[in-house]
Design an enzyme around this catalytic site. Structure first.
Site, PDB file in Angstrom:
ATOM      1  N   HIS A  70       0.843  -1.192   0.000  1.00 44.02           N
ATOM      2  CA  HIS A  70       0.000   0.000   0.000  1.00 44.02           C
ATOM      3  C   HIS A  70       0.881   1.245   0.000  1.00 44.02           C
ATOM      4  CE1 HIS A  70      -2.663  -2.784   2.690  1.00 44.02           C
ATOM      5  NE2 HIS A  70      -2.762  -3.115   1.419  1.00 44.02           N
ATOM      6  N   TYR A 133       3.415   2.849  13.915  1.00 46.30           N
ATOM      7  CA  TYR A 133       3.784   3.834  12.903  1.00 46.30           C
ATOM      8  C   TYR A 133       3.137   5.176  13.203  1.00 46.30           C
ATOM      9  CZ  TYR A 133      -0.382   1.619  10.753  1.00 46.30           C
ATOM     10  OH  TYR A 133      -1.622   1.069  10.511  1.00 46.30           O
TER      11      TYR A 133
END
Length: 480
Positions: A70, A133
């Protein structure tokens, strides 16, 4: 096993902007501790100051869990909280590195910065693995992603656990091949004041670029600052160039003009600065010699204190101070701007053709600045990215008075330069019936800093004939 005691360090990869970081992890038999993200230390080590706004965690209980590929429309900083992962990254951005692949393993002692548009994928190598993240934008249903098939043979990722033995979602199994992916374009540049003289020069220079948008006053009006936050999805922009301003220096001395000048040149700039800071945007702002009182002997440098004489100069000085708070900014301080529009040179050329013999002020000294020079310098700063701050910019050559410039215009047009006579600023405005803004007598700006960045402006004396020829041909002055 996680390696303890490594020094904080960065390692470049074949994908521009994709950077691996070794993280210091301190541990013993009880466990370990690390500073997963520390802004000051990591930016000093080379991590972009990307402005994270959200912290996400992905937990995977099975070995072989594989996610991706992605590419998201934001930057992210990925690190492992526990366990170990194999990561694969593919550049899906427009440009010569499109399709470039990088792979590595991540454990708690390694992290990676993934720039916008780089496809990322992660395969779990240990049970109960969690990775975190940081991202610099919130999820949005309108965000545009790019997806790539994990098994695409053209990119040749050597997965530690074969994909036919891995845990994949049905969606990830069916993503398109590289040849079917639309490359992600760069973040956009927005030019405000697109119908002004500087805006038109930038349109001439960049009009063919798909990543540049031009907004006129009808589209984004700085006289209405409260509308700015919703005017665009600002995370999609890399740069804002503020070429819009209230420049009616005499009218700014009136009540109505003062209100408009402060609104456009200061209040709206405050909102632009906030938008730029919150979204990691580079703000390029056009400033003016009117921030100085003109009493200095010699050239003004970028570090000279401002001391504006009138309302217009005060609003521009305020705008400059506001822009300087933006982490990524360039203030282009210029003077005596000449481009596609009404200006002094055009007026003198028209007077010469109409057989008018003007009196022109001879006690103001400066240098002309062609808008093409401003456009080219703006492009230079954004390409080279020198130190952020203020850059003086005019065309080069010997400083001249308006009187001397007018005489040159007459002579270059084939007219007698002696038809132009000198006068003082005080005498020129002596019979004015409306407010007149004070003018700096010295508008000469030092060009040493902009030249040190690699941009040396052309001599104004050489530009003037070319500009006059463009007027005769009824065309805009084209960039070099």
């Amino acid at each position: 096993m996680t390696q303890f005691g490594k020094a904080l360090a960065r390692t470049e990869t074949p994908i521009p902007g994709l950077v691996v970081f070794d993280l210091p992890v301190h541990g013993d038999s009880r466990g370990w501790f690390k500073e997963n993200w520390q802004r000051e230390k990591m930016t000093e080590a080379g991590l972009p100051d990307f402005g994270p706004v959200q912290n996400n965690i992905s937990f995977n209980d099975k070995v072989g869990t594989t996610r991706g590929i992605h590419a998201e429309p934001w930057d992210k900083f990925v690190s492992v909280a526990t366990g170990r992962i194999f990561g694969a990254w593919v550049d899906l951005r427009e440009g010569p590195t499109y399709g470039t692949v990088f792979t590595t393993e991540l454990d708690p002692s390694k992290a990676i910065f993934v720039p916008r548009g780089v496809g990322n994928s992660y395969q779990t190598l240990e049970p109960d693995t969690a990775y975190t993240y940081l991202v610099n934008d919130h999820w949005s249903p309108t965000a545009e992603y790019a997806f790539l098939n994990l098994a695409d043979e053209t990119i040749g990722i050597d997965w530690p656990i074969p994909l036919d033995q891995a845990e994949l979602s049905e969606k990830d199994k069916n993503h398109p091949q590289l040849g079917e992916v639309t490359p992600i374009p760069p973040r956009k540049t927005l030019v405000l004041g697109a119908n002004g003289q500087v805006g038109r020069a930038l349109r001439d220079l960049w009009g063919g670029r798909a990543d540049v948008e031009f907004a006129t006053r009808a589209e984004i009006d700085l006289a209405n600052p409260v509308a700015l936050p919703e005017a665009r999805r600002w995370r999609d922009y890399e740069t804002i160039i503020n070429a819009a301003a209230y420049t009616a220096v005499d009218n700014a001395e009136t009540f109505e003009g003062r209100t408009a000048a402060w609104t456009i040149n200061a209040t709206a700039v405050t909102e632009l600065a906030r938008i730029a800071t919150e979204n990691g945007i580079t703000l390029v702002h056009i400033s003016s010699d009117y921030v100085f009182d003109g009493t200095k002997q010699g050239e003004y440098s970028e570090t000279d204190p401002v001391s504006p004489l009138g309302v217009y100069g005060q609003t521009k000085a305020a705008g400059d101070a506001i822009v300087r708070t933006v982490p990524r900014h360039y203030i282009i301080r210029t003077s005596w701007v000449i481009g596609d529009g009404n200006n002094f040179i055009r007026t003198m050329a028209n007077l010469a053709e109409r057989e008018v013999d003007p009196s022109v002020v001879s006690d103001q000294t400066g240098r002309l600045t062609l808008t093409t020079t401003i456009a080219e310098a703006t492009q230079h700063l954004l390409e080279v990215r020198p130190e952020h701050g203020v850059y003086n910019l005019t065309n080069g050559g010997e400083p001249m008075t308006w009187y001397e410039i007018a005489r040159s215009v007459y002579e270059l047009g084939g007219h007698d330069r002696e038809r132009v006579s000198p006068t003082s600023t005080a005498d020129y405005f002596a019979k004015a019936t409306t407010p007149i803004a004070p003018r700096p007598t010295n508008s000469v700006l030092s060009l040493e800093k902009i030249a040190g960045s690699g941009f040396v402006p052309t001599d104004a004396a050489n530009e003037l004939p070319r500009y006059l020829e463009s007027l005769r041909q009824n065309t805009t002055v084209t960039p070099h």
